[in-house]
Design an enzyme around this catalytic site. Structure first.
Site, PDB file in Angstrom:
ATOM      1  N   LYS A 195       0.981 -21.796  16.614  1.00 21.47           N
ATOM      2  CA  LYS A 195       2.058 -21.572  15.642  1.00 21.47           C
ATOM      3  C   LYS A 195       1.442 -21.286  14.286  1.00 21.47           C
ATOM      4  O   LYS A 195       0.517 -21.986  13.853  1.00 21.47           O
ATOM      5  CB  LYS A 195       2.926 -22.840  15.553  1.00 21.47           C
ATOM      6  CG  LYS A 195       4.341 -22.592  15.088  1.00 21.47           C
ATOM      7  CD  LYS A 195       5.137 -21.794  16.094  1.00 21.47           C
ATOM      8  CE  LYS A 195       6.619 -22.031  16.027  1.00 21.47           C
ATOM      9  NZ  LYS A 195       7.311 -21.267  17.081  1.00 21.47           N
ATOM     10  N   THR A 217       4.653 -23.269  21.556  1.00 21.05           N
ATOM     11  CA  THR A 217       4.297 -23.235  20.125  1.00 21.05           C
ATOM     12  C   THR A 217       5.340 -24.001  19.319  1.00 21.05           C
ATOM     13  O   THR A 217       5.037 -24.564  18.279  1.00 21.05           O
ATOM     14  CB  THR A 217       4.136 -21.793  19.601  1.00 21.05           C
ATOM     15  OG1 THR A 217       5.409 -21.152  19.586  1.00 21.05           O
ATOM     16  CG2 THR A 217       3.170 -20.989  20.443  1.00 21.05           C
ATOM     17  N   ARG A 270     -18.117  -5.578 -20.829  1.00 21.85           N
ATOM     18  CA  ARG A 270     -16.903  -5.180 -20.102  1.00 21.85           C
ATOM     19  C   ARG A 270     -16.081  -6.412 -19.774  1.00 21.85           C
ATOM     20  O   ARG A 270     -16.555  -7.547 -19.903  1.00 21.85           O
ATOM     21  CB  ARG A 270     -17.265  -4.453 -18.804  1.00 21.85           C
ATOM     22  CG  ARG A 270     -17.990  -5.338 -17.822  1.00 21.85           C
ATOM     23  CD  ARG A 270     -18.195  -4.715 -16.456  1.00 21.85           C
ATOM     24  NE  ARG A 270     -18.864  -5.666 -15.574  1.00 21.85           N
ATOM     25  CZ  ARG A 270     -19.032  -5.513 -14.285  1.00 21.85           C
ATOM     26  NH1 ARG A 270     -18.608  -4.412 -13.689  1.00 21.85           N
ATOM     27  NH2 ARG A 270     -19.632  -6.426 -13.556  1.00 21.85           N
ATOM     28  N   GLN A 274     -22.546  -9.831  -8.140  1.00 24.79           N
ATOM     29  CA  GLN A 274     -23.421 -10.325  -7.081  1.00 24.79           C
ATOM     30  C   GLN A 274     -24.230 -11.536  -7.573  1.00 24.79           C
ATOM     31  O   GLN A 274     -24.355 -12.552  -6.876  1.00 24.79           O
ATOM     32  CB  GLN A 274     -24.365  -9.209  -6.603  1.00 24.79           C
ATOM     33  CG  GLN A 274     -23.703  -8.146  -5.751  1.00 24.79           C
ATOM     34  CD  GLN A 274     -23.083  -6.989  -6.535  1.00 24.79           C
ATOM     35  OE1 GLN A 274     -22.689  -7.145  -7.686  1.00 24.79           O
ATOM     36  NE2 GLN A 274     -22.966  -5.826  -5.903  1.00 24.79           N
ATOM     37  N   HIS A 301     -10.476  -4.519 -11.674  1.00 20.29           N
ATOM     38  CA  HIS A 301     -10.958  -3.632 -12.735  1.00 20.29           C
ATOM     39  C   HIS A 301      -9.975  -3.531 -13.895  1.00 20.29           C
ATOM     40  O   HIS A 301      -8.759  -3.439 -13.689  1.00 20.29           O
ATOM     41  CB  HIS A 301     -11.198  -2.230 -12.166  1.00 20.29           C
ATOM     42  CG  HIS A 301     -12.189  -2.215 -11.038  1.00 20.29           C
ATOM     43  ND1 HIS A 301     -13.518  -2.540 -11.191  1.00 20.29           N
ATOM     44  CD2 HIS A 301     -12.036  -1.949  -9.711  1.00 20.29           C
ATOM     45  CE1 HIS A 301     -14.140  -2.444 -10.029  1.00 20.29           C
ATOM     46  NE2 HIS A 301     -13.257  -2.100  -9.104  1.00 20.29           N
TER      47      HIS A 301
END
Ligand SMILES: O=c1[nH]c(=O)c2[nH]c(=O)[nH]c2[nH]1
Length: 309
Positions: free
Chosen positions: A14, A59, A186, A242, A270
């Site tokens: 479920k 379920t 940025r 990263q 972005h």
């Protein structure tokens, strides 16, 4: 037909069982809201291959067990423990079910503070964010009901964060496909998905349906992981995703002896500076960029798992 194919895996259950629980201690209430997914594996192949339902725990029954344990389990307020309890209960009860996979998503409800002194209100709460705590538990009774093993991971999802400086993206590959300009400043925004995995544990067979051992190992890690993630995000000097991800994951492993591995998935939300050069306004050089267009898609997606040696 049967010569060409076979059932190579099967798991059913479920999804999206919505549970809200209030725990009353006099006038002070504590609440949790969960979305629960329960999937089972075991000797269930014939329900697929021979249309034989005698092996099927409905379920609907899984949903009912979830609600029953939400009522009686002493572990309901800690999702890792509740998930373990639910999975252990099911594999202990049904001899032919060997594995339970329980995923819980916990929605935020924080106590409202009121008055000049910010006193926590005993029974009023606020949805103060879209992030969720997420828990994944695999309860494995393949080795027998007396030798149940469990793997637990937890973390958070949809924790939206943004830094308006302190991020840059330079020195990447430049070739015939490169349009992106290098920027030394940025906006960096991401919606953090974090999963940390504990070493597997053994669960003694429960004596009854409200008994399952106290697994205190898990209680601290979630508060901690959100704080660490936010602290790392704000203070790290790493300038692209990263390297930020790697440092954040390393920090969690360093600080938590019980955690074996940490996975982050960081979409890059972005924010594109709007080019106003056509009316003679500089909004494109990084120091002058003040108006941005938030772009939902496409987004970068940086993922990695960092593991304890
Ligand atoms: O931190 C980033 N990592 C990338 O790999 C990447 N690629 C991209 O276009 N922008 C960014 N930003």
């Amino acid at each position: 037909m049967s010569d060409l194919s076979y059932l190579s895996s099967a798991r059913y259950g479920k999804d999206a069982v919505r549970v809200f629980r209030v725990v009353r201690e006099g006038p002070t209430h504590t609440i949790v809201e969960y979305n629960v997914k329960v999937l089972l594996e075991g000797d269930i192949d014939v329900s697929y291959t021979e249309a034989e339902n005698r092996v099927v725990v409905a379920t609907d029954s899984m949903k009912n067990i979830t609600y029953y344990l939400a009522k009686v389990s002493p572990h309901i307020l800690i999702p890792e423990r509740f998930a373990l309890h639910l999975g252990t209960h099911i594999v202990s009860k049904y001899a032919h079910i060997h594995k339970a996979f329980v995923d819980i998503e916990q929605l935020r409800w924080s106590r409202i503070s009121v008055g000049k002194d910010g006193k926590p209100h005993p029974h009023s709460f606020l949805r103060d964010g879209d992030e969720k705590k997420v828990v994944k538990v695999e309860v494995d009774a393949t080795a027998g009901k007396d030798g149940i093993q469990a793997r637990v991971s937890a973390g958070l999802s949809d924790l939206l964060v943004l830094k308006s400086t302190g991020s840059s993206f330079t020195s990447f590959i430049r070739d015939e496909y490169t349009l992106l300009k290098e920027v030394d400043d940025r906006i960096f925004s991401t919606s953090i998905d974090l999963t940390y995995t504990f070493a597997s544990i053994s669960i003694p067979p429960p004596k009854d349906e409200v008994d399952i051992p106290c697994l205190c190992l898990f209680d601290m890690a979630d508060e901690y992981s959100e704080n660490t993630t936010l602290h790392s995000f704000t203070t790290l000097a790493e300038h692209f995703e990263q390297a930020t991800l790697y440092k954040m994951a390393q920090q969690i492993i360093t600080d938590n002896a019980g955690i074996q591995s940490v996975t982050y998935a960081l979409p890059n939300k972005h924010y594109i500076p709007v080019d106003m050069s056509y009316i003679g306004v500089d909004n494109m050089t990084p120091a002058k960029a003040e108006v941005f267009q938030p772009v939902a898609a496409p987004s970068g997606l940086i993922t990695a798992t960092v593991s304890r040696k």
